[in-house]
Design a protein around this motif. Structure first.
Motif, short mmCIF file in Angstrom:
data_model
loop_
_atom_site.label_atom_id
_atom_site.label_comp_id
_atom_site.label_asym_id
_atom_site.label_seq_id
_atom_site.Cartn_x
_atom_site.Cartn_y
_atom_site.Cartn_z
N VAL A 35 0.83 -1.20 0.00
CA VAL A 35 0.00 0.00 0.00
C VAL A 35 0.86 1.26 0.00
CG1 VAL A 35 -1.59 1.32 1.45
CG2 VAL A 35 -2.01 -1.10 1.00
N ASP A 36 0.53 2.18 -0.87
CA ASP A 36 1.24 3.45 -1.02
C ASP A 36 2.74 3.29 -1.24
OD1 ASP A 36 -0.71 5.21 -1.25
OD2 ASP A 36 -0.53 6.13 0.72
N ALA B 187 10.32 1.29 9.21
CA ALA B 187 11.05 2.04 8.19
C ALA B 187 11.53 3.37 8.75
CB ALA B 187 10.17 2.26 6.97
N THR B 188 10.62 4.07 9.44
CA THR B 188 10.99 5.36 10.01
C THR B 188 12.02 5.19 11.12
OG1 THR B 188 8.91 6.38 9.43
CG2 THR B 188 10.08 7.33 11.28
N VAL C 103 11.74 14.48 3.83
CA VAL C 103 12.76 13.50 3.45
C VAL C 103 12.09 12.20 2.97
CG1 VAL C 103 14.63 12.07 4.31
CG2 VAL C 103 14.55 14.48 4.88
N GLU C 104 11.06 11.78 3.68
CA GLU C 104 10.41 10.54 3.26
C GLU C 104 9.77 10.69 1.89
OE1 GLU C 104 7.85 8.79 6.18
OE2 GLU C 104 9.47 8.53 7.62
N TRP D 81 10.37 7.08 0.80
CA TRP D 81 10.61 6.18 1.93
C TRP D 81 9.27 5.84 2.57
CZ3 TRP D 81 15.05 3.89 3.00
CH2 TRP D 81 15.19 3.21 4.22
N PRO D 82 8.93 4.55 2.64
CA PRO D 82 7.58 4.19 3.12
C PRO D 82 7.44 4.24 4.63
CG PRO D 82 8.78 2.22 2.50
CD PRO D 82 9.70 3.38 2.22
N GLY D 83 7.61 5.41 5.22
CA GLY D 83 7.56 5.53 6.68
C GLY D 83 6.32 6.27 7.16
#
Lengths: 515, 300, 335
Positions: free
Chosen positions: A200-201, C97-98, C277-278, C283-285
């Motif tokens: 997702v996304d 991720a974050t 930044v993401e 970046w999938p955070g």
């Protein structure tokens, strides 16, 4: 000392990562599978549920994995279907499809007529569905025998096929067995590509279905749609070989792709209409002359040339070439004529000009804020005093949908057949976004929807479009010319809808290594 | 002190007869202090005298002259023009008005609030500290973007409201750092000594803690200043900055974002303006420390 | 110690309660209606009304809040309007991720900021001091997006040594265990995936670390300079201790409290995810999740995120206070 100790261990770790990176430069990432095509896209993926999205990207990926009831073919300039041999209208409330026999999903399971009923029901009733509007006229769906599907509507809807092209055909059997988990665990479709993974996304990965009649040897084995919103990153990823297709290259980055030796651009006119909306419920927009003054005040050609780098086609009337019902002869047309604009303002009773609020979108469409900034002095030259507002998107859009914004810049996408868009914005009692009301337009739009004869229908559409252009509740500006970056190792033909279909991608003969 | 300017002492002798004013000014006449003062002074002057200094109307567009690269001294557009042909230098000069006001107000207001809460929290500890830290935790968690949307939608798009939106959370770094400093300082000999001779809390806070905290607060302040101007850019990028007719460094940065690789001057110059401001404040801050160092004072 | 911990944790509940109330009021006060924004352009007014009803938005705000509280008390924070999944599972899915990014950025900042600050303080006004200060100021003065795009253009566009964005090459990693790619690939012995994940991490982590590095550098420098003039340092020097011992053993002790504070502050900010930044690095955070949530006015998602932030900040502050006491015995835990 504890601090010092932790430090050196940190430094050690950092160094380890650094070393691993150096080693990795010649690692597996570079030796990417040669038969994989990655596509940088900009839209969002909200769910693994095929009915929970209503963005062009997802309709496109689902139509080539699950399959849609019908698909628009730009080559044939008409609808085609992977599920039906033909269709007809016994009366203007009925759509009868003759289904193909022996169709199978990519797990071998047959496509059965009940799947179509199930799919329309899910679009209608699934709590997550964002596609209810596509099925809103459908009253009953029947499957009298193995090869017939009968869809009945509550009123005559001539452009119904456009709605049916949004019906994603999923399996009833899997849903009965697994419930909502079927979308995740058993996403088996009848399209040329099979869903491999949906994040997702983040990304959508699919693989070629061996032996599917629509696929050829040159089509890539694996296709990954990756969301990369930042244009600079999209272009860099393309030039780098991280992706092979990059959507929506903005005008200022076009030269970067053009000057590269590894990639080229392909172009098409988007089917999104850009316009300025003027809501007659607010002064001074109640006066037709004021609205026409806006139309004459704006130098669209200059905006296209400078801010869009020439990458847009001016619209004279609501739609352009390639859209259903277009004619180059639609009247009236608006020339750039500040003197005439001032004159019209005077006629409307504003000899000393008039103050207006102008709401711009920011970062929603190509160069939107820049365009709106440049429109301000043009309007001021015609006698308007402009307060440019730049509300955040959520605030603006919500307010527009409630009819609370007098004058705004906006786009309406996915317009192949303009019927729905025109009705939505300009028919009395539809969405309050503009609150324009004109009995002649209403009558023409209603008649057009009920007219199944193409020629007569087009005439009615043109009549409505002509009145709308003259009354100018909206001033149509242009359609963007969309640039798509394509790696030289593949060939790809874009669609005006900007949808990217894997079967339109061909891997070129290998041999020359990149870079 | 290693930090004090070394060229001061040898020349101190012959100037003993100077007036008190001159003697007070002397330590400030170092290269760093002068440079910092000069930069800041010229920025403030250009903000005040913008209509006289700017070569062009900052909002005058000319689509035919859009995105001209810096012409330096060879043409009228020294720093080039932006996407709709506005003169970048003029916008920078006018932009100093809003951006410096934003930076100064955010830093001063949030600095005052943060230092006060931090010093109270750290010095008194106990229940007061507990409560203040709970407030910190509460305020800290709110996404700044959400706060900005709510405030600007409610109170309207304008400078004051923008400053309000930017200040609401920026006192937190001050308060946390000052609290930490106060916690260590209050256990130090000189504070103990002051307390034992019966000095009031207020006196201890003002005379003994505050001067020792200023250094850290100043570091936080300079970072907060850059952050505030840049935060305005982030908000502008979503349409939430000051109204678009008003040039600011932040909105210029936001405008330049789409053109970073093609028209580099659009984002580089506003960035450099922020850099110069931060640098100037730090140079002055160093000079301030050299002259006001409490330990130096104590030893005298 | 235990009572202290218990008291701190009990103090958490009212904070979370207040925060949730504020968020609720703020969200409902902010303009923009989730149904208007989320229901597609072509939808009918009826679709919008149905969605509003399904999401309970037709109820008075206080009724909605009460409903939220009663389900939240059972640790059910509702379903996202936009993604239609439980809010907490959405957040937890993106959190690693974050967090991975935040941890690496913090390590980078510690590894760079503190040594630079110490060297600068031990040679004040030297060319090294000046250069590192100027570099630091430049770093904090240029916006993140600028730095990010520049690095992408140079390192990934020109030199082609690092990827321009994303988190991993598709198909390299095995099924996640913890969601931390570096850790997972080590656990699974998948060295290709480790290399791959490390490459994707470097640029965003560096960009995120810049501010913290600058702040740590300046803070270390200034707090050391403060101490280097103190009597006991003079004494230490007079005793003939080497400069290195003086700097490391005595002066740095004072800086530790400040360093801990700054790291706590900045790390707190990093784990709430950077929107800019993401999104530049795809970046999938949770930073991107927050932006999606705010743009869509996804009330449950935003509320869930803010509650997670609050909890994390409370934990960070608790750890910071413990570290104070551990590092400086004169500081007592109280409250």
């Amino acid at each position: 000392m504890p601090l010092k100790a932790s430090f050196s261990s940190l430094t050690a770790q950092a160094a380890a990562i650094g070393i691993s990176m150096v080693l990795a430069t010649s690692g597996p990432a570079q030796a990417q599978q040669r038969n994989r095509v990655s596509i940088a896209v900009t839209e969002t993926i909200a769910s693994v549920n095929p009915y929970a999205d209503s963005v062009a990207l997802m309709y496109a990926v689902y139509s080539q994995t699950y399959g849609a009831l019908v698909d628009w073919s730009f080559e044939k300039n008409g609808y085609i279907s992977r599920f039906a041999d033909s269709w007809s209208n016994p009366d203007n409330l009925t759509w009868r499809f003759k289904l193909k026999k022996g169709l199978k999903r990519n797990n071998g399971e047959p496509v059965v007529p009940a799947d179509f009923v199930h799919s329309i029901n899910r679009a209608k009733n699934d709590p997550q569905s964002k596609q209810k509007h596509n099925v809103r006229w459908i009253t009953t769906v029947e499957t009298p025998d193995e090869e017939t599907l009968i869809i009945k509507t509550s009123e005559p809807v001539a452009p119904m096929l456009e709605n049916l092209s949004r019906i994603i055909v999923t399996s009833k059997a899997q849903y009965d067995k697994l419930g909502a988990a079927a979308d995740k665990e058993a996403p088996f479709g009848a399209g040329p590509y099979a869903i491999k993974q949906i994040a997702v996304d983040n990304f959508f990965a699919m693989t070629k279905v061996a032996g599917h009649p629509d696929v050829r040897a040159e089509n890539p084995e694996e296709v990954i749609y990756r969301i990369i919103k930042e244009p600079e990153s999209r272009v860099t990823a393309l030039l780098n070989g991280e992706v092979q297709i990059a959507q929506f290259i903005p005008p200022q980055l076009v030269p970067r792709v053009q000057s590269s030796s590894s990639s080229h651009l392909v172009w098409d006119d988007a089917v999104e209409l850009m316009f300025l909306a003027m809501n007659p419920e607010f002064k001074p927009w109640d006066k037709k002359e004021v609205r026409q003054a806006v139309a004459h005040a704006i130098d669209r050609d200059a905006l296209i040339k400078v801010l869009l780098n020439g990458q847009a086609s001016r619209l004279d009337g609501p739609i352009g070439p390639g859209q259903y019902g277009y004619t180059p002869d639609l009247q009236p047309r608006y020339s750039y004529n500040p003197a005439k604009a001032r004159e019209l303002l005077k006629q409307a009773g504003y000899p000393n000009g008039v103050e207006i609020d102008f709401s711009a979108t920011v970062g929603r469409y190509i160069a939107d804020k820049q365009i709106c900034e440049a429109i301000v002095p043009m309007l001021e030259a015609a006698g308007f005093k402009v307060n440019l507002k730049t509300p955040e998107w959520g605030t603006l859009w919500s307010s527009v949908q409630k009819g609370g914004v007098p004058f705004y810049y906006m786009g309406r996408g996915s317009v192949i057949d303009p019927s729905a868009a025109l009705s939505q914005y300009f028919e009395t009692g539809q969405s309050p976004r503009i609150k324009f009301s004109n009995t002649e337009v209403d009558a023409a739009l209603k008649a057009e929807r009920e007219e199944f004869d193409d020629e007569k229908r087009i005439a009615l559409l043109r009549k409505a479009m002509s009145i709308i252009t003259d009354e100018a509740p909206a001033h149509f500006l242009w359609r963007h010319k969309m640039a798509t970056g394509v790696d030289n190792s593949i060939s790809f033909k874009p669609q005006p809808t900007m949808d990217i279909y894997a079967v339109n991608i061909q891997m070129k003969a290998r041999g020359k290594p990149k870079q | 002190m290693a930090e004090t300017t070394s060229h001061q002492d040898p020349v101190a002798g012959p100037h003993k007869g100077l007036s008190p004013v001159a003697r007070a000014l002397r330590p400030w006449l170092t290269f760093k202090a002068l440079l910092g003062g000069l930069i800041l002074f010229s920025f403030i002057m250009s903000a005040l005298l913008a209509p006289y200094l700017a070569p062009f109307d900052p909002n005058k567009q000319d689509l035919m002259r859009a995105m001209i690269a810096p012409q330096w001294l060879a043409g009228p557009h020294v720093f080039g023009t932006d996407h709709v042909g506005r003169d970048l230098l003029s916008r920078l000069i006018y932009g100093a008005r809003i951006s410096l006001s934003i930076a100064a107000s955010v830093v001063v207001i949030s600095g005052a609030v943060g230092i006060f809460l931090g010093i109270v929290s750290g010095y008194f500890g106990g229940r007061i500290d507990f409560l203040i830290q709970k407030v910190v935790e509460m305020v800290w968690a709110f996404p700044p973007l959400l706060i900005a949307i709510a405030i600007l939608a409610f109170l309207g798009q304008g400078l004051g409201n923008l400053i309000l939106a930017l200040t609401l959370q920026r006192w937190i770094p001050y308060s946390r750092v000052v609290r930490a400093e106060a916690m260590t300082l209050k256990e130090r000999e000189f504070v103990m000594a002051a307390r034992s001779i019966g000095a009031s809390h207020l006196r201890i806070l003002a005379r003994h803690l505050l001067p020792n905290l200023i250094q850290s607060a100043l570091v936080i302040g300079t970072f907060a200043m850059a952050a505030a101007i840049i935060a305005e850019a982030a908000l502008s990028f979503l349409g939430l900055g000051v109204p678009p007719q008003i040039p600011t460094w932040g909105s210029m940065l936001a405008d330049g974002r789409a053109y970073v690789s093609t028209s580099w001057w659009m984002s580089l110059f506003p960035g450099l303006a922020i850099f110069a401001t931060v640098l100037a404040i730090n140079l002055l801050g160093d000079a301030l420390r050299d002259n006001l160092d409490p330990k130096l004072k104590r030893k005298l | 110690m235990v009572t202290y911990l218990v008291r701190r944790l009990l103090g958490t509940l009212p904070v979370l309660l207040m925060v949730s109330l504020f968020v609720f009021l703020l969200l409902h006060a902010a303009p923009g209606d989730p149904a208007d924004i989320l229901i597609p352009d072509q939808a009918t007014a009826q679709d919008v009304a149905e969605a509003r009803q399904r999401w309970g938005l037709d109820q008075p705000v206080m009724v909605q809040y009460w409903r939220f509280l009663s389900s939240a008390s059972m640790l059910d924070f509702g379903r996202s309007f936009k993604y239609d999944e439980p809010v907490m599972s959405l957040i937890l899915e993106r959190f690693p991720a974050t967090m991975e990014l935040a941890l690496l950025a913090t390590m980078l900042a510690l590894a760079l900021g503190i040594p630079l600050g110490i060297f600068a303080a031990s040679r004040p006004n030297s060319w090294f001091d000046n250069a590192s200060s100027i570099g630091g100021f430049f770093g904090v003065s240029m916006p993140n997006f600028w730095m990010a795009i520049m690095l992408i253009l140079v390192l990934s566009g020109y030199f082609k040594i690092l990827p321009s964005g994303g988190r991993a090459t598709f198909g390299l990693a095995d099924d996640p265990i913890t969601g931390f790619l570096l850790l997972d690939s080590v656990l699974q012995g998948n060295w290709d995936a480790l290399n791959d994940a490390a490459k994707f991490l470097v640029l965003p982590a560096f960009v995120l670390s810049v501010n913290m590095t600058g702040l740590l550098m300046r803070m270390t420098r200034s707090s050391m300079l403060e101490v280097l003039g103190e009597d006991y340092i003079m004494t230490a020097r007079a005793k003939g201790l080497s400069e290195r011992v003086v700097v490391w053993k005595h002066a740095l002790r004072n800086a530790r409290i400040i360093v801990i504070t700054v790291v706590g502050l900045e790390f707190g900010a990093l784990i709430s995810g950077s929107i800019i930044v993401e999104s530049v690095f795809s970046w999938p955070g949770i930073g991107q999740l927050l932006l999606q949530g705010i743009t869509a006015r996804d009330y449950p998602l935003i509320t869930g995120l803010v509650l997670v932030y609050t909890t994390m900040f409370i934990i960070v502050n608790l750890i910071v206070d413990f570290l104070y006491a551990a590092v400086d015995p004169r500081i007592r835990l109280n409250g």
